[in-house]
Design a protein around this motif. Sequence first.
Motif, PDB file in Angstrom:
ATOM      1  N   GLY A 251       0.779  -1.280  -0.035  1.00  0.00           N
ATOM      2  CA  GLY A 251       0.033  -0.089   0.072  1.00  0.00           C
ATOM      3  C   GLY A 251       0.801   1.098   0.061  1.00  0.00           C
ATOM      4  N   GLY A 252       1.890   1.293   0.604  1.00  0.00           N
ATOM      5  CA  GLY A 252       2.946   2.382   0.386  1.00  0.00           C
ATOM      6  C   GLY A 252       2.929   3.125   1.663  1.00  0.00           C
ATOM      7  N   LYS A 253       3.626   4.373   1.564  1.00  0.00           N
ATOM      8  CA  LYS A 253       3.693   5.180   2.919  1.00  0.00           C
ATOM      9  C   LYS A 253       2.481   5.719   3.414  1.00  0.00           C
ATOM     10  CE  LYS A 253       5.455   9.055   0.299  1.00  0.00           C
ATOM     11  NZ  LYS A 253       6.556  10.178   0.220  1.00  0.00           N
ATOM     12  N   LYS A 254       1.555   6.208   2.292  1.00  0.00           N
ATOM     13  CA  LYS A 254       0.157   6.828   2.810  1.00  0.00           C
ATOM     14  C   LYS A 254      -0.705   6.007   3.583  1.00  0.00           C
ATOM     15  CE  LYS A 254      -3.122   9.893   1.411  1.00  0.00           C
ATOM     16  NZ  LYS A 254      -2.968  10.958   2.373  1.00  0.00           N
ATOM     17  N   ILE A 255      -0.516   4.658   3.903  1.00  0.00           N
ATOM     18  CA  ILE A 255      -1.300   3.873   4.750  1.00  0.00           C
ATOM     19  C   ILE A 255      -0.835   4.384   6.124  1.00  0.00           C
ATOM     20  CG2 ILE A 255      -1.908   1.674   5.494  1.00  0.00           C
ATOM     21  CD1 ILE A 255      -2.026   0.792   2.701  1.00  0.00           C
ATOM     22  N   LEU A 256       0.767   4.271   6.004  1.00  0.00           N
ATOM     23  CA  LEU A 256       1.419   4.184   7.493  1.00  0.00           C
ATOM     24  C   LEU A 256       1.318   5.836   7.819  1.00  0.00           C
ATOM     25  CD1 LEU A 256       3.245   3.339   9.634  1.00  0.00           C
ATOM     26  CD2 LEU A 256       5.543   4.179   7.989  1.00  0.00           C
ATOM     27  N   GLU A 257       1.300   6.862   7.096  1.00  0.00           N
ATOM     28  CA  GLU A 257       1.349   8.392   7.423  1.00  0.00           C
ATOM     29  C   GLU A 257      -0.186   8.365   7.990  1.00  0.00           C
ATOM     30  OE1 GLU A 257       1.660  10.451   3.926  1.00  0.00           O
ATOM     31  OE2 GLU A 257       3.899  10.132   3.795  1.00  0.00           O
ATOM     32  N   GLU A 258      -1.138   7.871   7.513  1.00  0.00           N
ATOM     33  CA  GLU A 258      -2.690   7.785   8.178  1.00  0.00           C
ATOM     34  C   GLU A 258      -2.711   6.984   9.522  1.00  0.00           C
ATOM     35  OE1 GLU A 258      -6.054   7.648   5.737  1.00  0.00           O
ATOM     36  OE2 GLU A 258      -5.068   8.395   4.110  1.00  0.00           O
ATOM     37  N   CYS A 259      -1.904   5.976   9.629  1.00  0.00           N
ATOM     38  CA  CYS A 259      -2.002   5.084  10.685  1.00  0.00           C
ATOM     39  C   CYS A 259      -1.361   5.825  12.072  1.00  0.00           C
ATOM     40  CB  CYS A 259      -1.310   3.844  10.642  1.00  0.00           C
ATOM     41  SG  CYS A 259      -2.162   2.624   9.697  1.00  0.00           S
ATOM     42  N   ILE A 260      -0.239   6.866  11.518  1.00  0.00           N
ATOM     43  CA  ILE A 260       0.211   7.505  12.537  1.00  0.00           C
ATOM     44  C   ILE A 260      -0.653   8.608  12.996  1.00  0.00           C
ATOM     45  CG2 ILE A 260       2.122   9.330  12.798  1.00  0.00           C
ATOM     46  CD1 ILE A 260       4.041   7.355  11.001  1.00  0.00           C
ATOM     47  N   GLN A 261      -1.228   9.202  11.922  1.00  0.00           N
ATOM     48  CA  GLN A 261      -2.194  10.377  12.441  1.00  0.00           C
ATOM     49  C   GLN A 261      -3.373   9.854  13.262  1.00  0.00           C
ATOM     50  OE1 GLN A 261      -3.930  11.679   8.638  1.00  0.00           O
ATOM     51  NE2 GLN A 261      -1.944  12.961   8.085  1.00  0.00           N
ATOM     52  N   ILE A 262      -3.937   8.655  13.264  1.00  0.00           N
ATOM     53  CA  ILE A 262      -4.748   8.009  14.045  1.00  0.00           C
ATOM     54  C   ILE A 262      -4.132   7.712  15.369  1.00  0.00           C
ATOM     55  CG2 ILE A 262      -6.042   5.637  14.473  1.00  0.00           C
ATOM     56  CD1 ILE A 262      -6.501   5.597  11.226  1.00  0.00           C
ATOM     57  N   ARG A 263      -3.078   7.069  15.510  1.00  0.00           N
ATOM     58  CA  ARG A 263      -2.325   6.972  16.729  1.00  0.00           C
ATOM     59  C   ARG A 263      -2.197   8.293  17.421  1.00  0.00           C
ATOM     60  NH1 ARG A 263       2.485   3.219  17.400  1.00  0.00           N
ATOM     61  NH2 ARG A 263       2.585   4.990  19.429  1.00  0.00           N
ATOM     62  N   ASP A 264      -1.626   9.482  16.765  1.00  0.00           N
ATOM     63  CA  ASP A 264      -1.673  10.835  17.280  1.00  0.00           C
ATOM     64  C   ASP A 264      -2.777  11.154  18.121  1.00  0.00           C
ATOM     65  OD1 ASP A 264       1.164  10.549  16.958  1.00  0.00           O
ATOM     66  OD2 ASP A 264       0.853  11.829  15.198  1.00  0.00           O
ATOM     67  N   ARG A 265      -4.038  10.726  17.505  1.00  0.00           N
ATOM     68  CA  ARG A 265      -5.452  11.187  17.937  1.00  0.00           C
ATOM     69  C   ARG A 265      -5.833  10.404  18.835  1.00  0.00           C
ATOM     70  NH1 ARG A 265      -7.174  11.601  12.881  1.00  0.00           N
ATOM     71  NH2 ARG A 265      -8.131   9.444  12.864  1.00  0.00           N
ATOM     72  N   GLN A 266      -5.715   9.253  18.808  1.00  0.00           N
ATOM     73  CA  GLN A 266      -6.442   8.197  19.778  1.00  0.00           C
ATOM     74  C   GLN A 266      -5.516   7.232  20.474  1.00  0.00           C
ATOM     75  OE1 GLN A 266      -8.965   5.875  17.287  1.00  0.00           O
ATOM     76  NE2 GLN A 266      -7.531   3.944  17.748  1.00  0.00           N
ATOM     77  N   GLY A 267      -4.013   7.224  20.208  1.00  0.00           N
ATOM     78  CA  GLY A 267      -3.075   6.117  20.859  1.00  0.00           C
ATOM     79  C   GLY A 267      -3.334   4.667  20.253  1.00  0.00           C
ATOM     80  N   LYS A 268      -2.828   3.954  20.675  1.00  0.00           N
ATOM     81  CA  LYS A 268      -2.882   2.441  20.111  1.00  0.00           C
ATOM     82  C   LYS A 268      -4.201   2.060  19.837  1.00  0.00           C
ATOM     83  CE  LYS A 268       1.333   0.941  21.607  1.00  0.00           C
ATOM     84  NZ  LYS A 268       2.296  -0.135  22.363  1.00  0.00           N
ATOM     85  N   CYS A 269      -4.481   1.306  19.012  1.00  0.00           N
ATOM     86  CA  CYS A 269      -5.902   0.666  18.699  1.00  0.00           C
ATOM     87  C   CYS A 269      -5.857  -0.567  19.372  1.00  0.00           C
ATOM     88  CB  CYS A 269      -5.770   0.269  17.061  1.00  0.00           C
ATOM     89  SG  CYS A 269      -7.280  -0.228  16.538  1.00  0.00           S
ATOM     90  N   LYS A 270      -7.316  -0.750  20.331  1.00  0.00           N
ATOM     91  CA  LYS A 270      -7.251  -1.821  21.199  1.00  0.00           C
ATOM     92  C   LYS A 270      -7.637  -3.049  20.358  1.00  0.00           C
ATOM     93  CE  LYS A 270      -8.404   0.994  25.305  1.00  0.00           C
ATOM     94  NZ  LYS A 270      -9.000   2.127  25.040  1.00  0.00           N
ATOM     95  N   THR A 271      -7.456  -4.301  21.298  1.00  0.00           N
ATOM     96  CA  THR A 271      -7.689  -5.498  20.525  1.00  0.00           C
ATOM     97  C   THR A 271      -9.309  -5.657  20.262  1.00  0.00           C
ATOM     98  OG1 THR A 271      -6.105  -6.388  21.626  1.00  0.00           O
ATOM     99  CG2 THR A 271      -7.722  -7.986  20.756  1.00  0.00           C
ATOM    100  N   GLY A 272      -9.801  -5.879  19.392  1.00  0.00           N
ATOM    101  CA  GLY A 272     -11.181  -5.963  18.745  1.00  0.00           C
ATOM    102  C   GLY A 272     -11.721  -4.583  17.907  1.00  0.00           C
ATOM    103  N   GLU A 273     -11.240  -3.759  18.200  1.00  0.00           N
ATOM    104  CA  GLU A 273     -11.603  -2.412  17.604  1.00  0.00           C
ATOM    105  C   GLU A 273     -11.140  -2.161  15.988  1.00  0.00           C
ATOM    106  OE1 GLU A 273     -10.312   0.986  19.927  1.00  0.00           O
ATOM    107  OE2 GLU A 273     -11.722   0.443  21.528  1.00  0.00           O
ATOM    108  N   ALA A 274     -11.474  -1.339  15.370  1.00  0.00           N
ATOM    109  CA  ALA A 274     -11.293  -1.214  14.024  1.00  0.00           C
ATOM    110  C   ALA A 274     -11.269   0.123  13.668  1.00  0.00           C
ATOM    111  CB  ALA A 274     -12.354  -1.792  13.027  1.00  0.00           C
ATOM    112  N   VAL A 275     -10.287   0.566  12.914  1.00  0.00           N
ATOM    113  CA  VAL A 275     -10.184   2.001  12.331  1.00  0.00           C
ATOM    114  C   VAL A 275      -9.810   2.035  10.795  1.00  0.00           C
ATOM    115  CG1 VAL A 275      -9.110   3.001  14.500  1.00  0.00           C
ATOM    116  CG2 VAL A 275      -7.474   2.163  12.764  1.00  0.00           C
ATOM    117  N   VAL A 276     -10.004   3.101  10.152  1.00  0.00           N
ATOM    118  CA  VAL A 276      -9.894   3.068   8.592  1.00  0.00           C
ATOM    119  C   VAL A 276      -8.925   4.022   8.119  1.00  0.00           C
ATOM    120  CG1 VAL A 276     -11.788   4.709   8.288  1.00  0.00           C
ATOM    121  CG2 VAL A 276     -11.395   2.998   6.404  1.00  0.00           C
TER     122      VAL A 276
END
Length: 173
Positions: free
Chosen positions: A42-67
């Motif tokens: 998928g390339g770096k765009k996915i990682l960049e968005e994952c970092i933004q999600i982490r900055d906003r909410q912290g780690k993703c908990k088991t069983g949860e989903a983000v997009v």
Amino acid sequence: MNPRITLIQGDITQIKADAIVNAANSSLLGGGGVDGAIHRAGGKKILEECIQIRDRQGKCKTGEAVVTTAGDLPATYVIHTVGPVWNDDEVKGKKLLANCYRNSLQLADSLQIKTIVFPNISTGIYKFPKELAAAIAVHEVQNFESEHIEEVIFVCFDEENNEIYKKQLKLNK
């Protein structure tokens, strides 16, 4: 409506769909197995968005989903869900894995996605028993009422999981 279920043996990063599901780890920063494959393809765009999600909410908990968007993949979205690590607590493990499928489907439905693709969540390095994982996956998909999802595709990377899903889908018809 209940979505149609399709089974494919292959590489999830090659499947054209509205969304593919990533069996992510809680850091959302990529890893091994399907997670690493999706991040690499998928390339770096996915990682960049994952970092933004982490900055906003912290780690993703088991069983949860983000997009996130799908970057260079032939999909529109990647839904990242964190599966449970198997530790012989069957009751807790089953609940958490069911949440992965349910929360991914709910997120897909909210995005008006028509096709969603699932890998075999938690059955690799997380060691979830494959037959039990397949039973949970099929049960959650078959019992999900959707306004938008028309097709759910299970993609099995290897022959062993593909055979397990074939049996599970025949059992649940």
